[in-house]
Enzyme design. Structure first.
Site, PDB file in Angstrom:
ATOM      1  N   HIS A 211     -10.165   1.011   1.797  1.00 14.14           N
ATOM      2  CA  HIS A 211      -9.724   2.358   2.196  1.00 14.14           C
ATOM      3  C   HIS A 211     -10.901   3.292   2.470  1.00 14.14           C
ATOM      4  O   HIS A 211     -10.865   4.066   3.416  1.00 14.14           O
ATOM      5  CB  HIS A 211      -8.837   2.992   1.116  1.00 14.14           C
ATOM      6  CG  HIS A 211      -7.393   2.627   1.232  1.00 14.14           C
ATOM      7  ND1 HIS A 211      -6.619   2.951   2.333  1.00 14.14           N
ATOM      8  CD2 HIS A 211      -6.558   1.988   0.379  1.00 14.14           C
ATOM      9  CE1 HIS A 211      -5.381   2.517   2.142  1.00 14.14           C
ATOM     10  NE2 HIS A 211      -5.319   1.919   0.966  1.00 14.14           N
TER      11      HIS A 211
ATOM     12  N   HIS B 182      -9.124  -3.880  -2.243  1.00 15.44           N
ATOM     13  CA  HIS B 182      -8.110  -3.169  -1.453  1.00 15.44           C
ATOM     14  C   HIS B 182      -8.467  -1.684  -1.357  1.00 15.44           C
ATOM     15  O   HIS B 182      -8.451  -1.098  -0.271  1.00 15.44           O
ATOM     16  CB  HIS B 182      -6.734  -3.358  -2.104  1.00 15.44           C
ATOM     17  CG  HIS B 182      -5.625  -2.639  -1.403  1.00 15.44           C
ATOM     18  ND1 HIS B 182      -4.650  -3.295  -0.691  1.00 15.44           N
ATOM     19  CD2 HIS B 182      -5.327  -1.316  -1.300  1.00 15.44           C
ATOM     20  CE1 HIS B 182      -3.802  -2.392  -0.184  1.00 15.44           C
ATOM     21  NE2 HIS B 182      -4.198  -1.197  -0.547  1.00 15.44           N
ATOM     22  N   GLU B 183      -8.807  -1.076  -2.504  1.00 16.60           N
ATOM     23  CA  GLU B 183      -9.147   0.361  -2.502  1.00 16.60           C
ATOM     24  C   GLU B 183     -10.481   0.615  -1.809  1.00 16.60           C
ATOM     25  O   GLU B 183     -10.647   1.614  -1.113  1.00 16.60           O
ATOM     26  CB  GLU B 183      -9.166   0.917  -3.928  1.00 16.60           C
ATOM     27  CG  GLU B 183      -7.832   0.839  -4.658  1.00 16.60           C
ATOM     28  CD  GLU B 183      -6.644   1.389  -3.874  1.00 16.60           C
ATOM     29  OE1 GLU B 183      -6.815   2.371  -3.116  1.00 16.60           O
ATOM     30  OE2 GLU B 183      -5.539   0.840  -4.002  1.00 16.60           O
TER      31      GLU B 183
ATOM     32  N   CYS C 275       0.852  -1.190   0.000  1.00 18.71           N
ATOM     33  CA  CYS C 275       0.000   0.000   0.000  1.00 18.71           C
ATOM     34  C   CYS C 275       0.889   1.241   0.000  1.00 18.71           C
ATOM     35  O   CYS C 275       1.877   1.294   0.738  1.00 18.71           O
ATOM     36  CB  CYS C 275      -0.880  -0.036   1.247  1.00 18.71           C
ATOM     37  SG  CYS C 275      -1.943   1.405   1.430  1.00 18.71           S
TER      38      CYS C 275
END
Length: 196
Positions: A151, A147-148, A105
């Site tokens: 966030h 993954h994003e 990341c």
């Protein structure tokens, strides 16, 4: 414009992002800046919290993965030129048997760990035109999206590893929080902001 990437330890990375409205100030410019920032840091995805904005927005370009010889040629083709903006995304479904992949990341430099995720996602989102879409993605594209997406939910990939692995990287994470890391790209650190 290249923006500084927020380092691990900043509270903005733990906030659940707010929905973006079409009236959001300078949205097109923000998106363009995010792509420029991501490319400058050789990333394949970047979420708004990583540039200090607690909103539901992330950008992806998986082209760098398309050179991976270990991947089937069909997937390499899918990855090449896959560039997309996700606004107000909501993952509706994750399916399949979890598989591990070594993730990193931009907000947590020099830390990479195997993370297990499901291979297929169904996601609702808007592109820049704010037309709602529902699409299904799989493989590495799905992984980058997950993954994003994490966030904008205030979740980091380090939350998904074993407690033993967390203990092993604790010192590295502390160093990032304190700004004791050097990267080729601009970063902003929480401890430095507090004037320690």
């Amino acid at each position: 414009m290249i923006l500084p990437i927020v380092g691990y330890g900043d509270p903005v990375l733990r906030k659940v992002g707010q929905d973006v409205t079409p009236e959001y100030p300078n949205l097109k410019e923000t998106i363009a800046n995010m792509y420029e920032t991501m490319y400058n840091a050789y990333g394949v995805g970047l979420a708004a919290p990583q540039v200090g904005l607690p909103i539901r927005l992330f950008v992806i370009d998986t082209t760098p993965f398309s050179d991976d010889e270990d991947l089937p040629s069909e997937e390499q083709k899918d990855l090449k030129g896959f560039k997309k903006t996700f606004i107000n995304a909501k993952i509706v479904k994750e399916e399949g048997e979890e598989w591990g992949f070594n993730e990193g990341c931009l907000s947590i430099p020099d830390v990479r760990e195997d993370v297990y995720r499901k291979p297929t996602v169904t996601i609702e989102y808007c592109e820049e035109d704010f037309v709602m879409k529902t699409e299904v993605f799989d493989g590495l594209i799905a992984r980058v999206i997950q993954h994003e997406y994490d966030h904008i939910e205030g979740i980091l990939f380090t939350d998904k590893i074993s407690s033993l692995k967390k203990r092993l990287i604790q010192k590295k994470l502390k160093n990032i929080t304190e700004g004791k890391t050097f990267q080729e790209y601009r970063m902003k650190f929480f401890a430095a902001k507090k004037g320690r």
